[in-house]
Design a protein around this motif. Structure first.
Motif, PDB file in Angstrom:
ATOM      1  N   GLU A 125       0.842  -1.195   0.000  1.00 24.62           N
ATOM      2  CA  GLU A 125       0.000   0.000   0.000  1.00 24.62           C
ATOM      3  C   GLU A 125       0.875   1.242   0.000  1.00 24.62           C
ATOM      4  O   GLU A 125       1.952   1.253   0.605  1.00 24.62           O
ATOM      5  CB  GLU A 125      -0.881  -0.015   1.262  1.00 24.62           C
ATOM      6  N   ILE A 126       0.426   2.292  -0.687  1.00 25.04           N
ATOM      7  CA  ILE A 126       1.185   3.551  -0.739  1.00 25.04           C
ATOM      8  C   ILE A 126       0.991   4.324   0.562  1.00 25.04           C
ATOM      9  O   ILE A 126      -0.137   4.541   1.018  1.00 25.04           O
ATOM     10  CB  ILE A 126       0.754   4.404  -1.949  1.00 25.04           C
ATOM     11  N   ILE A 127       2.111   4.729   1.175  1.00 26.36           N
ATOM     12  CA  ILE A 127       2.067   5.513   2.421  1.00 26.36           C
ATOM     13  C   ILE A 127       2.202   6.999   2.130  1.00 26.36           C
ATOM     14  O   ILE A 127       1.473   7.822   2.672  1.00 26.36           O
ATOM     15  CB  ILE A 127       3.195   5.052   3.376  1.00 26.36           C
ATOM     16  N   HIS A 128       3.171   7.356   1.286  1.00 29.26           N
ATOM     17  CA  HIS A 128       3.430   8.768   0.964  1.00 29.26           C
ATOM     18  C   HIS A 128       3.583   8.952  -0.539  1.00 29.26           C
ATOM     19  O   HIS A 128       4.187   8.112  -1.217  1.00 29.26           O
ATOM     20  CB  HIS A 128       4.720   9.272   1.616  1.00 29.26           C
ATOM     21  N   VAL A 129       3.045  10.063  -1.044  1.00 34.11           N
ATOM     22  CA  VAL A 129       3.306  10.517  -2.411  1.00 34.11           C
ATOM     23  C   VAL A 129       3.932  11.899  -2.280  1.00 34.11           C
ATOM     24  O   VAL A 129       3.254  12.875  -1.970  1.00 34.11           O
ATOM     25  CB  VAL A 129       2.006  10.571  -3.245  1.00 34.11           C
ATOM     26  N   LEU A 130       5.251  11.972  -2.493  1.00 39.80           N
ATOM     27  CA  LEU A 130       5.993  13.210  -2.228  1.00 39.80           C
ATOM     28  C   LEU A 130       6.462  13.836  -3.538  1.00 39.80           C
ATOM     29  O   LEU A 130       7.344  13.290  -4.218  1.00 39.80           O
ATOM     30  CB  LEU A 130       7.206  12.908  -1.338  1.00 39.80           C
ATOM     31  N   PRO A 131       5.880  14.986  -3.928  1.00 42.38           N
ATOM     32  CA  PRO A 131       6.310  15.659  -5.168  1.00 42.38           C
ATOM     33  C   PRO A 131       7.755  16.135  -5.054  1.00 42.38           C
ATOM     34  O   PRO A 131       8.170  16.629  -4.001  1.00 42.38           O
ATOM     35  CB  PRO A 131       5.350  16.847  -5.282  1.00 42.38           C
ATOM     36  N   GLN A 132       8.511  15.990  -6.138  1.00 44.27           N
ATOM     37  CA  GLN A 132       9.895  16.461  -6.151  1.00 44.27           C
ATOM     38  C   GLN A 132      10.029  17.724  -6.997  1.00 44.27           C
ATOM     39  O   GLN A 132      10.342  18.781  -6.488  1.00 44.27           O
ATOM     40  CB  GLN A 132      10.805  15.345  -6.681  1.00 44.27           C
ATOM     41  N   GLU A 133       9.781  17.603  -8.297  1.00 43.63           N
ATOM     42  CA  GLU A 133       9.841  18.757  -9.199  1.00 43.63           C
ATOM     43  C   GLU A 133       8.631  18.732 -10.118  1.00 43.63           C
ATOM     44  O   GLU A 133       8.178  17.657 -10.529  1.00 43.63           O
ATOM     45  CB  GLU A 133      11.124  18.728 -10.031  1.00 43.63           C
ATOM     46  N   TYR A 134       8.123  19.910 -10.427  1.00 43.88           N
ATOM     47  CA  TYR A 134       6.951  20.017 -11.299  1.00 43.88           C
ATOM     48  C   TYR A 134       7.362  20.500 -12.688  1.00 43.88           C
ATOM     49  O   TYR A 134       8.430  21.097 -12.869  1.00 43.88           O
ATOM     50  CB  TYR A 134       5.938  21.011 -10.706  1.00 43.88           C
ATOM     51  N   LYS A 135       6.460  20.260 -13.626  1.00 44.61           N
ATOM     52  CA  LYS A 135       6.634  20.764 -14.989  1.00 44.61           C
ATOM     53  C   LYS A 135       5.272  21.268 -15.461  1.00 44.61           C
ATOM     54  O   LYS A 135       4.279  20.541 -15.396  1.00 44.61           O
ATOM     55  CB  LYS A 135       7.137  19.651 -15.904  1.00 44.61           C
ATOM     56  N   VAL A 136       5.203  22.522 -15.879  1.00 43.53           N
ATOM     57  CA  VAL A 136       3.960  23.114 -16.384  1.00 43.53           C
ATOM     58  C   VAL A 136       4.139  23.376 -17.869  1.00 43.53           C
ATOM     59  O   VAL A 136       4.974  24.196 -18.270  1.00 43.53           O
ATOM     60  CB  VAL A 136       3.609  24.420 -15.639  1.00 43.53           C
ATOM     61  N   ASP A 137       3.355  22.650 -18.697  1.00 39.95           N
ATOM     62  CA  ASP A 137       3.502  22.684 -20.153  1.00 39.95           C
ATOM     63  C   ASP A 137       4.960  22.343 -20.511  1.00 39.95           C
ATOM     64  O   ASP A 137       5.424  21.273 -20.195  1.00 39.95           O
ATOM     65  CB  ASP A 137       3.043  24.031 -20.709  1.00 39.95           C
ATOM     66  N   SER A 138       5.702  23.256 -21.072  1.00 37.84           N
ATOM     67  CA  SER A 138       7.079  22.941 -21.471  1.00 37.84           C
ATOM     68  C   SER A 138       8.111  23.466 -20.465  1.00 37.84           C
ATOM     69  O   SER A 138       9.312  23.312 -20.667  1.00 37.84           O
ATOM     70  CB  SER A 138       7.371  23.545 -22.851  1.00 37.84           C
ATOM     71  N   GLU A 139       7.635  24.078 -19.403  1.00 33.83           N
ATOM     72  CA  GLU A 139       8.532  24.691 -18.421  1.00 33.83           C
ATOM     73  C   GLU A 139       8.819  23.697 -17.297  1.00 33.83           C
ATOM     74  O   GLU A 139       7.901  23.250 -16.613  1.00 33.83           O
ATOM     75  CB  GLU A 139       7.888  25.957 -17.847  1.00 33.83           C
ATOM     76  N   GLY A 140      10.102  23.321 -17.096  1.00 31.37           N
ATOM     77  CA  GLY A 140      10.460  22.330 -16.098  1.00 31.37           C
ATOM     78  C   GLY A 140      11.163  22.911 -14.881  1.00 31.37           C
ATOM     79  O   GLY A 140      11.332  24.129 -14.759  1.00 31.37           O
TER      80      GLY A 140
END
Length: 454
Positions: A125-140
């Motif tokens: 079972e998944i305990i944590h979902v931790l975002p690292q880096e985002y990307k919006v359209d073509s911008e990383g």
């Protein structure tokens, strides 16, 4: 005391169960209201293996915390560890219906919920979902996408996974102890909250939490969680080795480890001995501290080699992923003498011992000074963050930073030898800017002299 004024962290460890009740003061620091401790009888290597004993231990720790704090404990934030914990990297995205509207917290949660639907191995079972880096359209390489415009929202995630049975067992113990589980948090993440600084997370750091049954690791770089794992060995196995190696009972082995144990045998004298009382009329036993250190060293080196393996798995020895801030050792096992020196030698990274009491406002008797409370205080801090989020409050980090600057009557100066010296701030530093300095007065005199000559 009013509802929501306080939060509670519950650390279900292998050797002890700790309950800490606290709240945030006006300066953003934590005010401890009460602490409860009980011997952990039903947990082995971070995993519950006796439900009824664990429930009794939780009840005992909670009762003591309630008695010392004067509040009724209902909701708790609980830590989880154990060899069943694993982590993985995953990328996912969502398409937004209206790109003209800016990205909100709801979009982030929708993306996280999508990741939570990942198919895991049977029984996981998944305990944590931790975002690292985002990307919006073509911008990383975006750290915070909220407020930006875009059609496609993408992110890299660090996903922490555990065995469903172990998670259910912890939840049942908490529930049957008469409590509600507010959140379940991976213990190395909780420890990192209480002992790591923002600068260390930015530079790159590994927290190594040596508990009674497990050694928990979390690695940060650029303020992002990069790697987590749990090694199924801790201080308990060192005690077992002393018990077997010196042929003594567990109680005496634990006392020997705590009072006389050392991780580096070369720093102990051959002529120093400690006497252990014999059992039931048997003669006393003399144990050389050098022999004791050799037994301890063998197991600690093994644990540190496992830590090294995890550092290599992350890539800590590569230039781009290098941990500039090195290693922070915490947990009860970090109290072992000369552990820091051995960690420096084994891993090649500088290390320090992590204490959690710097976030505590009222720890005058130094009760929570020991690194063994790092996880408990971290869980309390996590509980406070959850409460603040529900109440729509922002964490007063800036208040803490400003308070520290105001209260510090010294300047830290880096010398060429990489040492720090404390230099008292002269009173003139606080004078009004419109008053002329000595240098300005000299320049005025020189200028006046040349004007008179002309």
């Amino acid at each position: 005391m009013e509802k929501h004024e306080y939060s509670v962290g519950l650390d279900i460890g292998t050797t002890k169960i700790v309950t800490i009740v606290g709240r945030r003061n006006a300066h953003g620091k934590i005010e401890i209201l009460g602490v409860g401790k009980a011997k952990s009888l039903g947990v082995h290597k971070g995993i519950v293996n006796n439900i009824s004993q664990t429930i009794q231990s939780i009840k005992a720790a909670v009762a003591e915390a309630q008695s010392s704090s004067g509040v009724l404990i209902r909701k708790v934030t609980v830590g989880i560890a154990g060899k069943h914990i694993r982590s993985l990297q995953h990328s996912d995205y969502i398409m937004r219906d209206n790109p003209d509207q800016y990205i909100t917290e709801e979009d982030i949660e929708r993306l996280k919920d999508q990741v939570k639907k990942l198919v895991m191995l049977p029984g996981e079972e998944i305990i944590h979902v931790l975002p690292q880096e985002y990307k919006v359209d073509s911008e990383g390489e975006i750290q915070e996408p909220i407020g930006m415009h875009g059609k496609r929202l993408e992110a890299n995630f660090h996903v922490v996974v555990g065995q469903m049975g172990s998670i259910r067992n912890i939840a049942r113990c908490v529930r049957e102890a008469g409590l509600e589980m507010e959140a379940l948090t991976l213990e190395p993440l909780a420890s990192s909250e209480s002992v790591l600084t923002k600068e260390e997370k930015e530079a790159g750091v590994a927290i190594v939490d040596i508990g009674g049954g497990t050694t928990d690791i979390a690695i940060f770089k650029d303020n992002i969680i990069r790697h987590t794992c749990v090694i199924p060995y801790g201080g308990g196995i060192i005690t077992d080795d002393i018990k077997e190696g010196c042929s003594i009972i567990e109680k005496h082995a634990e006392q020997l480890k705590v009072k006389f144990g050392s991780a580096v045998p070369e720093l102990e004298k051959d002529s120093t001995f400690v006497t252990i009382p014999g059992l039931h009329g048997r003669p006393d036993k003399e144990i050389s501290l050098k022999t004791l250190a050799q037994v301890v060293n063998a197991r600690v080196e093994e644990i540190l080699e496992m830590v090294n393996t995890e550092l290599k798995a992350y890539g800590a020895f590569e230039q781009k992923k290098k941990l500039i801030a090195g290693i922070v050792l915490t947990g009860g096992g970090s109290n072992l003498r000369h552990l820091r020196q051995l960690a420096n030698y084994t891993t090649g990274f500088d290390s320090r011992i992590g204490f959690a009491n710097e976030y505590i406002a009222n720890d005058k008797n130094q009760q929570l000074k020991g690194p063994e409370y790092a996880t408990s205080i971290g869980l309390l801090m996590e509980s406070l963050k959850i409460r603040d989020k529900k109440n729509g409050l922002e964490q007063p980090e800036e208040v803490v930073e400003k308070q520290e600057i105001i209260d510090t009557p010294k300047v830290i100066v880096e010398t060429p030898e990489f040492r720090t010296e404390e230099i008292a701030v002269p009173e003139t530093a606080n004078r009004r800017k419109d008053k002329p300095t000595i240098g300005q007065k000299i320049m005025e005199s020189v200028k006046k002299f040349f004007e008179e000559v002309e």
